[in-house]
Write a protein that holds these residues in place. Structure first.
Motif, mmCIF file in Angstrom:
data_model
loop_
_atom_site.group_PDB
_atom_site.id
_atom_site.type_symbol
_atom_site.label_atom_id
_atom_site.label_comp_id
_atom_site.label_asym_id
_atom_site.label_seq_id
_atom_site.Cartn_x
_atom_site.Cartn_y
_atom_site.Cartn_z
ATOM 1 N N VAL A 324 -1.120 -0.513 2.889
ATOM 2 C CA VAL A 324 -2.454 -0.233 2.370
ATOM 3 C C VAL A 324 -3.225 -1.539 2.263
ATOM 4 C CG1 VAL A 324 -3.804 0.673 0.445
ATOM 5 C CG2 VAL A 324 -1.642 1.774 1.086
ATOM 6 N N LEU A 326 -6.162 -3.322 0.581
ATOM 7 C CA LEU A 326 -6.832 -3.074 -0.695
ATOM 8 C C LEU A 326 -8.084 -3.927 -0.822
ATOM 9 C CD1 LEU A 326 -6.518 -1.524 -3.409
ATOM 10 C CD2 LEU A 326 -5.294 -3.519 -4.274
ATOM 11 N N VAL A 351 -6.200 7.714 -7.107
ATOM 12 C CA VAL A 351 -5.572 6.859 -6.102
ATOM 13 C C VAL A 351 -4.075 7.150 -6.003
ATOM 14 C CG1 VAL A 351 -5.067 4.474 -5.467
ATOM 15 C CG2 VAL A 351 -7.317 5.071 -6.359
ATOM 16 N N LEU A 355 -2.478 8.460 -2.559
ATOM 17 C CA LEU A 355 -1.457 7.688 -1.850
ATOM 18 C C LEU A 355 -0.142 8.456 -1.749
ATOM 19 C CD1 LEU A 355 -2.034 4.050 -3.162
ATOM 20 C CD2 LEU A 355 -2.792 5.084 -1.022
ATOM 21 N N LEU A 369 -7.872 1.194 1.112
ATOM 22 C CA LEU A 369 -8.331 1.625 -0.209
ATOM 23 C C LEU A 369 -9.467 0.706 -0.660
ATOM 24 C CD1 LEU A 369 -8.188 3.140 -2.914
ATOM 25 C CD2 LEU A 369 -6.317 1.624 -3.575
ATOM 26 N N VAL A 382 -10.402 6.331 0.104
ATOM 27 C CA VAL A 382 -9.045 6.197 0.636
ATOM 28 C C VAL A 382 -9.079 6.720 2.069
ATOM 29 C CG1 VAL A 382 -6.616 6.785 0.358
ATOM 30 C CG2 VAL A 382 -8.069 6.533 -1.666
#
Length: 430
Positions: A324, A326, A351, A355, A369, A382
């Motif tokens: 991911v 971020l 979140v 996820l 994200l 997302v």
């Protein structure tokens, strides 16, 4: 250097358009207010006076319907001035099969109908004041800036006291033209502001009386929906927690009890086997503790309370099996930038659930994200490059998200065509 003229070119037409809209609203408002005042006050007063007779109540109801007609006309005029959507409240309706008297008493017992009547009474003096200011400023602006063109046509008597003399200026044609031109420029430059103020005086009064109940009803409906969503989200979270405990720690604890019982039986007859059983039980204990910690993080993660949303989301991204990327506003982790606990918990839950669903079902190789805070709103995105097909139907991993987001007063949107990609967007009020 080229931006400012472009902005002025786009602003000037918008200002002129709004000036014309406001002027039309005010100038038309006075005759409408006068007609509405006369018709409404006559019919309602007559109906109230004859209320002791049978004929009085239908006349009273008819007067309230007249006030409602003028109120509906005003509601149609408000959006252009207030730059707001059209709103019409729900009026009281007669019950099925209630007959003539049920239809007569429906407007009489309706609060909004009497607010419409109050609007018809109050708007006449307000519309008169707004009309006076608008008419004076338009007349002063047009007459002043064009005075030079028609001063010669006015009869002039030297013995009469003119405005230039009152101001101590020489009473000549040039000074007179200059003075009235300056006054005209003053009226012209302040015209949009004065007309806007006059229009808003009438429009805000109308909105308070004619749409206040509708906005109150909408707010009540929204709060009721949020309450139901909060109850549903809480029930969903409890069911999921119960399922996770049953499928994980509870099964391991049952296995742990069985291992300890077997070790107790093996202790005297086969110490080596008992030791191996205890080692296995110890491993199950560690796994159980890890699962309980994971569950507790999903309920109330300490890192969220201690260090804020960026650190908590970084921990979630770090535990994801799908990589991911971020991007979180770092100010959300500072003491000055921390959000309310309700918003932080809702964002963390969204979140975490997104996820978890991504890791289980998306078949994605990468995810992104993004969390941004601006304008009193928290936006969460997302995005993954998986197979798509995600939706909020019952029985799916994202089923509880909509209720949790609605309970926090936010909105949720999922764009996930078959074949991907999938993007989940959440907007939360801060």
């Amino acid at each position: 250097m080229t931006t400012l003229p472009a902005q002025s070119e786009t602003t000037a037409p918008a200002t002129m358009r709004q000036l014309l809209i406001d002027s039309g609203y005010v100038l038309i408002g006075l005759p409408l207010g006068l007609i509405g005042f006369i018709l409404t006050i006559v019919t309602v007063t007559l109906g109230a006076g004859l209320a002791v007779t049978v004929i009085g109540l239908p006349i009273l109801a008819g007067g309230l319907y007249v006030a409602r007609g003028f109120a509906d006309l005003e509601r149609l005029r408000l959006p252009a001035v207030l730059r707001a959507p059209y709103i019409r409240p729900a009026y009281r309706k007669a019950k099925e099969g209630s007959g003539l008297w049920g239809r007569v008493f429906a407007p009489i017992l309706d609060t909004q109908s009497w607010l419409d009547f109050a609007h018809a009474l109050l708007m006449l003096p307000i519309a008169a004041v707004a009309f006076a200011f608008t008419a004076v400023w338009w007349a002063g602006a047009l007459a002043g800036v064009t005075y030079w063109a028609w001063d010669w046509a006015l009869p002039y008597e030297p013995d009469n006291t003119d405005l230039p003399e009152l101001l101590g200026l020489p009473d000549t044609g040039g000074s007179r033209i200059a003075l009235y031109t300056v006054l005209g420029i003053f009226f012209l430059t302040t015209l949009p502001l004065v007309v806007r103020g006059a229009a808003l005086l009438s429009a805000y009064t109308g909105r308070a009386l004619l749409t206040g109940m509708a906005q109150f009803q909408t707010r009540i409906t929204t709060l009721e929906g949020q309450r139901r969503a909060a109850v549903s989200a809480e029930a969903h979270a409890l069911r999921r927690l119960e399922r996770d405990i049953h499928d994980g720690p509870q099964q391991r604890l049952v296995r742990l009890a069985m291992d300890l019982g077997r070790a107790q039986q093996q202790l005297e007859s086969d110490p080596a086997a008992a030791r191996a059983t205890l080692d296995e039980a110890l491993a199950h204990t560690v796994d159980t503790l890890n699962e309980l910690r994971a569950l507790s993080r999903g309920i109330a993660p300490p890192v969220l309370a201690d260090r804020g949303l960026p650190s908590a989301l970084a921990a979630l991204a770090g535990r994801s099996t799908v990589p991911v990327e971020l991007a979180v506003d770092p100010e959300l982790g500072t003491p000055a930038g921390r959000l309310d606990a309700v918003v932080e918990n809702a964002a963390y839950f969204v979140v975490a659930e997104a996820l978890a669903n991504l890791n289980k079902h998306s078949n994605a190789s990468e995810a992104w994200l993004t969390v941004a805070h601006a304008g009193g709103r928290l936006g969460i995105s997302v995005l993954d490059n998986g197979a798509g097909g995600a939706h909020l139907a019952k029985g799916h991993g994202l089923a509880g998200l909509a209720d949790r987001v609605q309970a926090a007063g936010g909105t949720l949107r999922i764009d996930s065509p078959m074949g991907g990609p999938t993007e989940l967007r959440v907007d939360l009020p801060c």
